[in-house]
Write an enzyme that holds these catalytic residues in place. Structure first.
Site, short mmCIF file in Angstrom:
data_model
loop_
_atom_site.label_atom_id
_atom_site.label_comp_id
_atom_site.label_asym_id
_atom_site.label_seq_id
_atom_site.Cartn_x
_atom_site.Cartn_y
_atom_site.Cartn_z
N ASN A 30 -12.06 -7.58 -11.24
CA ASN A 30 -12.95 -8.65 -10.60
C ASN A 30 -12.12 -9.89 -9.87
O ASN A 30 -12.00 -10.08 -9.30
CB ASN A 30 -13.62 -10.09 -11.86
CG ASN A 30 -13.85 -8.96 -12.31
OD1 ASN A 30 -15.52 -8.72 -11.38
ND2 ASN A 30 -14.73 -9.81 -13.52
N LEU A 53 -8.52 -9.97 -7.17
CA LEU A 53 -8.75 -8.96 -5.15
C LEU A 53 -8.10 -7.68 -5.32
O LEU A 53 -8.58 -6.86 -4.97
CB LEU A 53 -7.42 -9.83 -4.98
CG LEU A 53 -7.08 -8.95 -3.35
CD1 LEU A 53 -8.09 -9.50 -2.41
CD2 LEU A 53 -5.95 -10.07 -2.95
N LEU A 68 0.86 -2.39 -10.77
CA LEU A 68 1.26 -3.48 -10.06
C LEU A 68 1.98 -4.22 -10.57
O LEU A 68 1.46 -5.25 -10.59
CB LEU A 68 -0.59 -3.77 -8.82
CG LEU A 68 -1.67 -2.56 -8.34
CD1 LEU A 68 -1.32 -1.48 -9.35
CD2 LEU A 68 -2.01 -3.24 -7.42
N SER A 108 5.27 -6.84 -7.35
CA SER A 108 5.90 -7.35 -6.39
C SER A 108 6.44 -7.61 -5.10
O SER A 108 8.10 -6.99 -6.13
CB SER A 108 4.84 -9.01 -6.75
OG SER A 108 5.47 -9.85 -5.73
N SER A 109 6.41 -7.87 -4.39
CA SER A 109 7.61 -7.87 -3.72
C SER A 109 8.63 -8.64 -3.90
O SER A 109 9.51 -8.62 -2.93
CB SER A 109 7.16 -8.05 -2.41
OG SER A 109 6.71 -8.81 -1.54
N CYS A 110 8.16 -9.40 -5.36
CA CYS A 110 9.29 -11.51 -4.68
C CYS A 110 10.29 -10.14 -6.26
O CYS A 110 11.03 -11.19 -6.15
CB CYS A 110 9.13 -12.01 -5.75
SG CYS A 110 7.38 -11.96 -6.94
N TYR A 129 8.07 -14.31 -12.51
CA TYR A 129 6.90 -13.40 -12.37
C TYR A 129 7.93 -12.69 -11.52
O TYR A 129 7.29 -11.31 -12.39
CB TYR A 129 5.98 -14.88 -11.11
CG TYR A 129 5.22 -13.50 -10.49
CD1 TYR A 129 3.69 -13.09 -11.07
CD2 TYR A 129 5.39 -12.65 -9.26
CE1 TYR A 129 2.99 -12.18 -10.97
CE2 TYR A 129 3.75 -11.31 -8.76
CZ TYR A 129 3.19 -11.66 -9.35
OH TYR A 129 2.33 -10.59 -9.14
N LYS A 179 7.81 -8.88 -13.68
CA LYS A 179 7.45 -7.43 -12.90
C LYS A 179 7.86 -6.66 -12.70
O LYS A 179 8.52 -5.12 -13.28
CB LYS A 179 7.09 -7.99 -12.02
CG LYS A 179 5.43 -8.89 -11.15
CD LYS A 179 4.28 -7.94 -11.61
CE LYS A 179 2.66 -8.65 -11.42
NZ LYS A 179 1.72 -7.85 -12.08
N PRO A 201 3.81 -3.78 -3.74
CA PRO A 201 2.37 -4.36 -2.60
C PRO A 201 3.69 -5.85 -1.84
O PRO A 201 3.60 -6.30 -2.34
CB PRO A 201 1.42 -4.77 -3.05
CG PRO A 201 1.66 -4.76 -4.38
CD PRO A 201 2.80 -3.98 -4.51
N ASN A 215 2.50 -8.72 0.51
CA ASN A 215 1.66 -9.91 0.83
C ASN A 215 0.02 -9.42 0.97
O ASN A 215 -0.28 -8.86 1.71
CB ASN A 215 1.75 -11.15 1.46
CG ASN A 215 3.06 -12.01 0.92
OD1 ASN A 215 3.51 -12.52 0.52
ND2 ASN A 215 4.08 -11.42 2.22
N LEU A 216 -0.57 -9.97 -0.22
CA LEU A 216 -2.53 -8.97 -0.10
C LEU A 216 -3.40 -9.68 0.40
O LEU A 216 -3.62 -11.05 -0.40
CB LEU A 216 -2.85 -8.06 -1.31
CG LEU A 216 -1.53 -7.54 -1.52
CD1 LEU A 216 -1.79 -6.89 -3.18
CD2 LEU A 216 -1.13 -5.88 -0.52
N HIS A 233 -2.19 -18.25 -2.94
CA HIS A 233 -1.12 -17.59 -1.74
C HIS A 233 -1.31 -18.04 -0.03
O HIS A 233 -2.16 -18.83 -0.27
CB HIS A 233 -0.90 -15.77 -1.25
CG HIS A 233 -0.71 -15.39 -3.03
ND1 HIS A 233 -1.41 -15.21 -3.72
CD2 HIS A 233 0.93 -15.59 -2.98
CE1 HIS A 233 -0.38 -14.32 -5.62
NE2 HIS A 233 0.56 -14.65 -4.95
N ARG A 265 -8.23 -24.21 4.12
CA ARG A 265 -8.01 -25.19 5.01
C ARG A 265 -8.12 -25.57 6.69
O ARG A 265 -8.84 -26.40 7.03
CB ARG A 265 -6.49 -25.44 5.28
CG ARG A 265 -5.91 -26.04 3.40
CD ARG A 265 -4.39 -26.68 4.42
NE ARG A 265 -3.56 -25.74 2.80
CZ ARG A 265 -2.69 -26.00 3.50
NH1 ARG A 265 -1.74 -27.08 4.84
NH2 ARG A 265 -1.92 -25.11 2.81
#
Length: 318
Positions: free
Chosen positions: A13, A15, A106, A108-110, A137, A141, A164, A166-167, A180, A188
């Site tokens: 459910n 992203l 999956l 993260s690029s971080c 985080y 990962k 990945p 930023n998605l 994010h 906004r």
């Protein structure tokens, strides 16, 4: 994967998870399963093992995670490292124990150092200090990557990791504090337009450079790798693969594009007292490109599609 192979999407459910379900069905896969949080607590090892024992999925996409932006990472560091470690440990181990054929984790690029050489290639993992604002985080990962490699080395599994950029896309999290940068700004700008506000305030200088990828493109890359990556497996149990567009924009440019797509005509103000985060984050995606995959949806078109989804679904917070 065969069209009738049993495929489990953890986090279906979310992203990326919802994009994976869409893409798999579009490509003709007929046996895609998922479970909601109320149906299956992925931080509970017993529940996860019972699920795998009963369902025996052949292919697993591990897209479930606790995620958020700078504010959320700063506010809930213990939750970010604990929940993500629990989820990925349980699913990776259960896939092995119940004879799953292949798993896509999956990340993260971080995971890359704060001041990594740009663009960041796969070899820069653990090559420097992480960005402090999302270190818990990132550490979780990194542990997932090493866990997949370790299971491959010891047990001969076919587990691989994708990192990945930023998605964004349909079904994104638009929470004003915990989302994010792209969905947070989209919300906004929309609210400023609807309420006739004279300005939108954005954290930082607007100078940091970021790369963005539409969620369905990410899903297509994951399915492509699930079907093809074993041909490219490398030493040490398989190296992770960067997934991105290879194109970067500044936060200021992103804000201007969002402002234009949303149709907001007020002023942009940058709050210099707020942190910028990592100054630049561009993935080296040459490895994936050499395999024959490239993204399809460009940023402005992707933002338009995301905004259409936001309007149709009321900016649902997930």
């Amino acid at each position: 994967m065969k069209k009738n192979s049993k495929i489990y999407v953890a986090g279906h459910n979310g992203l990326v998870g919802s994009a994976l379900v869409r893409v798999l069905k579009q490509q003709g896969f007929t046996n895609v399963i998922g479970r909601t949080r109320s149906e299956l607590d992925l931080t509970n090892q017993l529940e996860v093992n019972q699920f795998f024992e009963k369902e025996r999925p052949e292919y697993v996409f591990l897209a479930a995670a606790k995620v958020g932006g700078i504010h959320a990472n700063n506010s809930y560091p213990a939750e970010f490292i604990f929940s993500n470690l629990q989820i990925q440990n349980n699913i990776i181990d259960a896939t092995y124990r119940y004879q799953g054929k292949k798993l896509c984790f999956l990340g993260s690029s971080c995971i890359y150092p704060k001041f990594a050489k740009q663009p960041m290639d796969e070899g820069q993992l653990l090559d420097g200090k992480l960005e402090p604002t999302n270190e818990p985080y990132a550490v979780a990962k990194i542990a997932g990557i090493v866990m997949c490699q370790s299971y491959n080395r010891q047990y001969g599994t076919e587990f691989f990791s994708v990192m990945p950029t930023n998605l964004y896309g349909p079904g994104d999290n638009y929470h004003p504090q915990n989302s994010h940068v792209l969905p947070a700004l989209l919300r906004r700008f929309h609210e400023a337009k609807v309420n006739g506000l004279p300005e939108v305030v954005i954290w930082g200088t607007g100078n940091p450079l970021r790369e963005f990828l539409y969620s369905d493109d990410m899903a297509r890359a994951c399915v492509f790798l699930m079907q093809n990556y074993s041909e490219f497996q490398e030493s040490r149990g398989g190296e992770h693969v960067n997934v991105g567009s290879g194109i970067e924009v500044s936060i200021r440019e992103l804000a201007e594009t969002l402002k234009d797509v949303v149709g907001y005509h007020g002023k942009l103000t940058f709050d210099l007292t707020k942190p910028d985060g990592t100054p630049r984050k561009l993935l080296d995606v040459s490895k994936l490109h050499r395999m024959g995959w490239k993204h399809e949806v460009e940023l402005r078109e992707g933002i338009r599609l995301a905004y259409d989804d936001f309007l149709q679904n009321g900016g649902i917070e997930r």
